[in-house]
Write an enzyme that holds these catalytic residues in place. Structure first.
Site, short mmCIF file in Angstrom:
data_model
loop_
_atom_site.label_atom_id
_atom_site.label_comp_id
_atom_site.label_asym_id
_atom_site.label_seq_id
_atom_site.Cartn_x
_atom_site.Cartn_y
_atom_site.Cartn_z
N SER A 155 0.87 -1.12 -0.14
CA SER A 155 0.10 -0.16 0.09
C SER A 155 0.88 1.09 -0.01
O SER A 155 0.45 2.26 -0.35
CB SER A 155 -0.98 0.19 1.14
N LYS B 88 1.56 4.08 7.38
CA LYS B 88 0.85 4.87 6.40
C LYS B 88 1.28 6.56 6.62
O LYS B 88 1.81 6.72 7.37
CB LYS B 88 -0.73 4.93 6.79
#
Length: 237
Positions: free
Chosen positions: A158, A196
């Site tokens: 991701s 993230k």
């Protein structure tokens, strides 16, 4: 001798690597130097590569490595370090009890520091929180600043557009605070850890992927706890 544009680009790349652990994108370089097209960035990068200041790694997104810095930039960096009063806020007790989990063993002969690899971190949907040391990894001392550090192995894709691939080892500086845009280790609901980009949005916290295949997840402030910020990346070929 470098031109002003070449020096500006090298300094911009250097600052972003220090801040995020990965080089900026070509669009970010173009915007930072106020150029009209990416072709100008390509020419500047080629010039820096020919002069031995950077190296391009084949078949990798954002794969730029700084080989050396001009003396003027080194002097400036040292002056900033001496004048800085920044002291990182260290998370106490967030790391598991294990043989020397928070300590770092100096490997003086190699100019490196051994950091504990705390297991795998999800670069995708959050996984269970990291809970044990799996092994140690040698990290260049130049990658580390003040404060405590540890390493994590990335699991997932991701963050691939930020240059972070599945299987990479990320170097994390422990801190409980983050600014918008920082790439962080976030603990979600006190049980899931994920890597993230951190953003604040309308009183909420957004954990943003760097891959269009993954959606941004938004949480209340009390549902997310920052456990560290990305400062470097180690990749084995």
């Amino acid at each position: 001798m470098l031109t002003k544009k070449q020096l500006d680009l090298l300094e911009f790349i250097h600052k972003r690597v220090q801040r995020d652990g990965v080089p900026p994108s070509f669009d970010e370089m173009k915007e930072a130097l106020d150029l009209r097209s990416k072709s100008g960035i390509h020419r500047l990068i080629t010039a820096l590569e020919e002069r031995g200041f950077i190296r391009r790694l084949a078949h990798r997104a954002r794969a730029l490595e700084i080989v050396k810095l001009p003396d003027a930039m080194i002097t400036k960096d040292r002056a900033k370090e001496k004048s800085s009063n920044f002291s990182p806020r260290v998370i106490e007790g967030d790391k598991p009890t294990a043989p020397k989990p928070r300590g770092a063993m100096n490997v003086e002969s190699l100019g490196a520091v051994e950091l504990p690899v705390m297991g795998r971190i999800a670069a995708g949907v959050p996984i269970e929180a990291i809970s044990e040391v799996s092994h140690n990894v040698a990290v260049p001392q130049s990658m580390l600043g003040s404060g405590e550090h540890y390493a994590l192995e990335v699991n997932g894709d991701s963050m691939i557009d930020a240059g972070i691939n599945d299987g990479d080892v990320v170097v994390i500086r422990e801190t409980s605070t983050a600014e918008t845009g920082d790439i962080v280790v976030a603990l979600v609901h006190e049980q899931e850890a994920t890597l993230k980009r951190f953003r604040r949005q309308n009183g909420m916290i957004a954990l943003e992927a760097a891959n269009p295949a993954y959606e941004t997840r938004v949480y209340r402030d009390d549902q997310v706890r920052v456990q560290g910020k990305l400062v470097g990346l180690i990749r084995t070929y």
